[in-house]
Design an enzyme around this catalytic site. Sequence first.
Site, PDB file in Angstrom:
ATOM      1  N   ARG A  14       0.813  -1.217   0.000  1.00 48.21           N
ATOM      2  CA  ARG A  14       0.000   0.000   0.000  1.00 48.21           C
ATOM      3  C   ARG A  14       0.848   1.271   0.000  1.00 48.21           C
ATOM      4  O   ARG A  14       0.342   2.365  -0.159  1.00 48.21           O
ATOM      5  CB  ARG A  14      -0.952  -0.020   1.214  1.00 48.21           C
ATOM      6  CG  ARG A  14      -2.046  -1.058   1.093  1.00 48.21           C
ATOM      7  CD  ARG A  14      -2.796  -1.277   2.405  1.00 48.21           C
ATOM      8  NE  ARG A  14      -2.108  -2.214   3.277  1.00 48.21           N
ATOM      9  CZ  ARG A  14      -2.537  -2.593   4.495  1.00 48.21           C
ATOM     10  NH1 ARG A  14      -3.662  -2.089   4.971  1.00 48.21           N
ATOM     11  NH2 ARG A  14      -1.857  -3.453   5.219  1.00 48.21           N
ATOM     12  N   GLN A  71      11.267 -14.472   6.748  1.00 46.82           N
ATOM     13  CA  GLN A  71       9.996 -15.084   6.319  1.00 46.82           C
ATOM     14  C   GLN A  71      10.063 -15.147   4.793  1.00 46.82           C
ATOM     15  O   GLN A  71      10.074 -14.104   4.131  1.00 46.82           O
ATOM     16  CB  GLN A  71       8.803 -14.238   6.780  1.00 46.82           C
ATOM     17  CG  GLN A  71       7.461 -14.878   6.485  1.00 46.82           C
ATOM     18  CD  GLN A  71       6.286 -13.922   6.695  1.00 46.82           C
ATOM     19  OE1 GLN A  71       6.465 -12.702   6.757  1.00 46.82           O
ATOM     20  NE2 GLN A  71       5.088 -14.472   6.780  1.00 46.82           N
ATOM     21  N   ALA A 405      36.973  45.325   0.202  1.00 48.24           N
ATOM     22  CA  ALA A 405      35.735  44.879  -0.450  1.00 48.24           C
ATOM     23  C   ALA A 405      35.980  44.586  -1.926  1.00 48.24           C
ATOM     24  O   ALA A 405      36.793  45.242  -2.577  1.00 48.24           O
ATOM     25  CB  ALA A 405      34.664  45.946  -0.290  1.00 48.24           C
TER      26      ALA A 405
HETATM   27  C1  UD1 Z   1      -2.404  -5.819  11.497  1.00 42.72           C
HETATM   28  C2  UD1 Z   1      -3.387  -6.708  12.271  1.00 42.72           C
HETATM   29  C3  UD1 Z   1      -4.591  -5.861  12.676  1.00 42.72           C
HETATM   30  C4  UD1 Z   1      -4.121  -4.677  13.503  1.00 42.72           C
HETATM   31  C5  UD1 Z   1      -3.035  -3.880  12.772  1.00 42.72           C
HETATM   32  C6  UD1 Z   1      -2.389  -2.887  13.720  1.00 42.72           C
HETATM   33  C7  UD1 Z   1      -3.249  -9.002  11.469  1.00 42.72           C
HETATM   34  C8  UD1 Z   1      -3.832 -10.032  10.573  1.00 42.72           C
HETATM   35  N1  UD1 Z   1      -3.817  -7.802  11.435  1.00 42.72           N
HETATM   36  O1  UD1 Z   1      -3.086  -5.382  10.311  1.00 42.72           O
HETATM   37  O2  UD1 Z   1      -5.489  -6.636  13.450  1.00 42.72           O
HETATM   38  O3  UD1 Z   1      -5.214  -3.841  13.820  1.00 42.72           O
HETATM   39  O4  UD1 Z   1      -1.983  -4.740  12.289  1.00 42.72           O
HETATM   40  O5  UD1 Z   1      -1.518  -2.048  13.043  1.00 42.72           O
HETATM   41  O6  UD1 Z   1      -2.340  -9.312  12.216  1.00 42.72           O
HETATM   42  N2  UD1 Z   1       4.026  -8.736   8.319  1.00 42.72           N
HETATM   43  C9  UD1 Z   1       4.954  -9.749   8.175  1.00 42.72           C
HETATM   44  N3  UD1 Z   1       4.674 -10.773   7.342  1.00 42.72           N
HETATM   45  C10 UD1 Z   1       3.503 -10.878   6.670  1.00 42.72           C
HETATM   46  C11 UD1 Z   1       2.551  -9.847   6.815  1.00 42.72           C
HETATM   47  C12 UD1 Z   1       2.835  -8.792   7.654  1.00 42.72           C
HETATM   48  O7  UD1 Z   1       6.018  -9.694   8.794  1.00 42.72           O
HETATM   49  O8  UD1 Z   1       3.337 -11.858   5.924  1.00 42.72           O
HETATM   50  C13 UD1 Z   1       4.333  -7.586   9.183  1.00 42.72           C
HETATM   51  C14 UD1 Z   1       4.287  -6.257   8.432  1.00 42.72           C
HETATM   52  O9  UD1 Z   1       5.570  -5.921   7.946  1.00 42.72           O
HETATM   53  C15 UD1 Z   1       3.814  -5.288   9.495  1.00 42.72           C
HETATM   54  C16 UD1 Z   1       3.030  -6.157  10.473  1.00 42.72           C
HETATM   55  O10 UD1 Z   1       3.375  -7.501  10.196  1.00 42.72           O
HETATM   56  O11 UD1 Z   1       4.887  -4.663  10.180  1.00 42.72           O
HETATM   57  C17 UD1 Z   1       1.512  -5.990  10.286  1.00 42.72           C
HETATM   58  O12 UD1 Z   1       1.183  -6.286   8.948  1.00 42.72           O
HETATM   59  P1  UD1 Z   1       0.251  -5.331   8.092  1.00 42.72           P
HETATM   60  O13 UD1 Z   1       0.148  -5.876   6.735  1.00 42.72           O
HETATM   61  O14 UD1 Z   1       0.658  -3.941   8.268  1.00 42.72           O
HETATM   62  O15 UD1 Z   1      -1.123  -5.628   8.853  1.00 42.72           O
HETATM   63  P2  UD1 Z   1      -2.338  -4.651   9.071  1.00 42.72           P
HETATM   64  O16 UD1 Z   1      -3.237  -4.740   7.901  1.00 42.72           O
HETATM   65  O17 UD1 Z   1      -1.854  -3.327   9.460  1.00 42.72           O
HETATM   66 MG    MG Z   2      -0.026  -2.375   9.434  1.00 45.34          MG
END
Ligand code: UD1
Ligand code: MG
Length: 442
Positions: A14, A71, A405
């Site tokens: 995003r 990961q 100057a």
């Molecule tokens: C996540 C939470 C949501 C919460 C929000 C708070 C989940 C499913 N959702 O949503 O409930 O309200 O954070 O900010 O947990 N990441 C990984 N590997 C992945 C996916 C994500 O390491 O495969 C990491 C991202 O880099 C990030 C964090 O996990 O730092 C959260 O992931 P993101 O995709 O931002 O989740 P949100 O949609 O914000």
């Molecule tokens: Mg997030």
Amino acid sequence: MLSVIILAAGQGTRMYSHAPKILHQVVGKPIIHHVLDAALALDPQEVVTVISPHVCKSSVVEERAVKVAIQEHPRGTGDAVKAGLSQLSDSQGDVLIVCGDTPLIQVDELVHLLAEHRLHPENSISVLGMRLSDPRQYGRIVADGKNLNCIVEYKDATDTERQINLCNTGIIITSIATLKNLLPKLTCDNSAQEYYLTDIIELANKQSINRYVVESKNPDLFHGVNNRVELAIAERQYQAILRDKIMRSGVTLLDPDTIYFNHDTIIGKDTTIYPNVFFGEEVVVGEGATIYPSCYLVKTRLGNQTKIGPFAHLREYTILEDNAEVGNFVEVKKSTLGKAAKAKHLAYLGDAMIGAKANIGAGVITCNYDGIGKHQTIIGERAFIGSNSSLIAPVSIGEDAVVGAGSAITKDVPSQALGIARSRQEIRLNWTKSFHQNYKKN
Ligand code: UD1
Ligand code: MG
């Protein structure tokens, strides 16, 4: 025993960026470093940061004593925690899980969650919740009082669930044993087709494992950065925190909302800062200084009672000793102005050592660059450099010396001497009338 897992392997799609989301900056510091520093301040046994294989490990952790887990594919936060667990040295104890995209996070709030969790040993999982007036797209916490039923992700929530304003901060504490029990049971049967960490709550519910929500008293500190709009919101919120802290330490900000600090800016008390000033990294300002409007400073040290601006541009390795002054449209780089030295108007001072009480006239340029290398200019104490002079480096002007100057100075000027290098003025009396007559004839 406490370990911390930081989730930072998401794609950050995003953001629409070539750079990983977690390396975007808030108040001049990568988002992930804010989170790592808050985690390290807890003094845990171990910190593991989960990153994607495409991200440079050293840019994420820098010098910090943290481990990294990879990961392989971004299959969701549940899968990321699995990767983190595999790198923990311990197989027992508590583990705090934090999202790597929440730059406003403060250690006090983590301490609060830990204390609450340990106060209720019957709870196996505690989730930090935030009650928000605008809950955006956060996961919604479905709870009976403090007992958690489940967390529903925004994408999967019904309209009624979206009305809930208690949201998941993404910060969860539980035991390694509980995670090892629940993580293998996660499925990706949801609209994102990801393994949601948040689904462990419902799984725990089914196994009658106690779950607890701790509501944060500072819900604004957990905003995740998922796009550029949220990046700007986080910057604005963090700036407000820095301005507040700086004003409360005895600094006057005339129009705080127009002054931008870096996370490491240090300002001494009784300093006054006028509107539209930007502080880049590594700026230290002494006491009683005055920064007039529209100045830009980076890697600069200003002594006590110094004055700069309006419209001063102080670049890397600038030092102004006490009472020195730099005025409008003056650019300074890698230069030191000694005590009470002054450069008040329209100058460029690069690679220069300027002695105490020296006076640099309007329009003076230290010509430090010859197209290949950079060279030094040394100006002694109390020297006077006349307006519109070019000091062609390497060159030195002695103590109490004067430069006339309009000079282009290529040779050293000894102490107490006058250095002047310009063509002599001619006077032609009654010249104008004949010029006009000749002009008409032609
Ligand atoms: C996540 C939470 C949501 C919460 C929000 C708070 C989940 C499913 N959702 O949503 O409930 O309200 O954070 O900010 O947990 N990441 C990984 N590997 C992945 C996916 C994500 O390491 O495969 C990491 C991202 O880099 C990030 C964090 O996990 O730092 C959260 O992931 P993101 O995709 O931002 O989740 P949100 O949609 O914000
Ligand atoms: Mg997030």
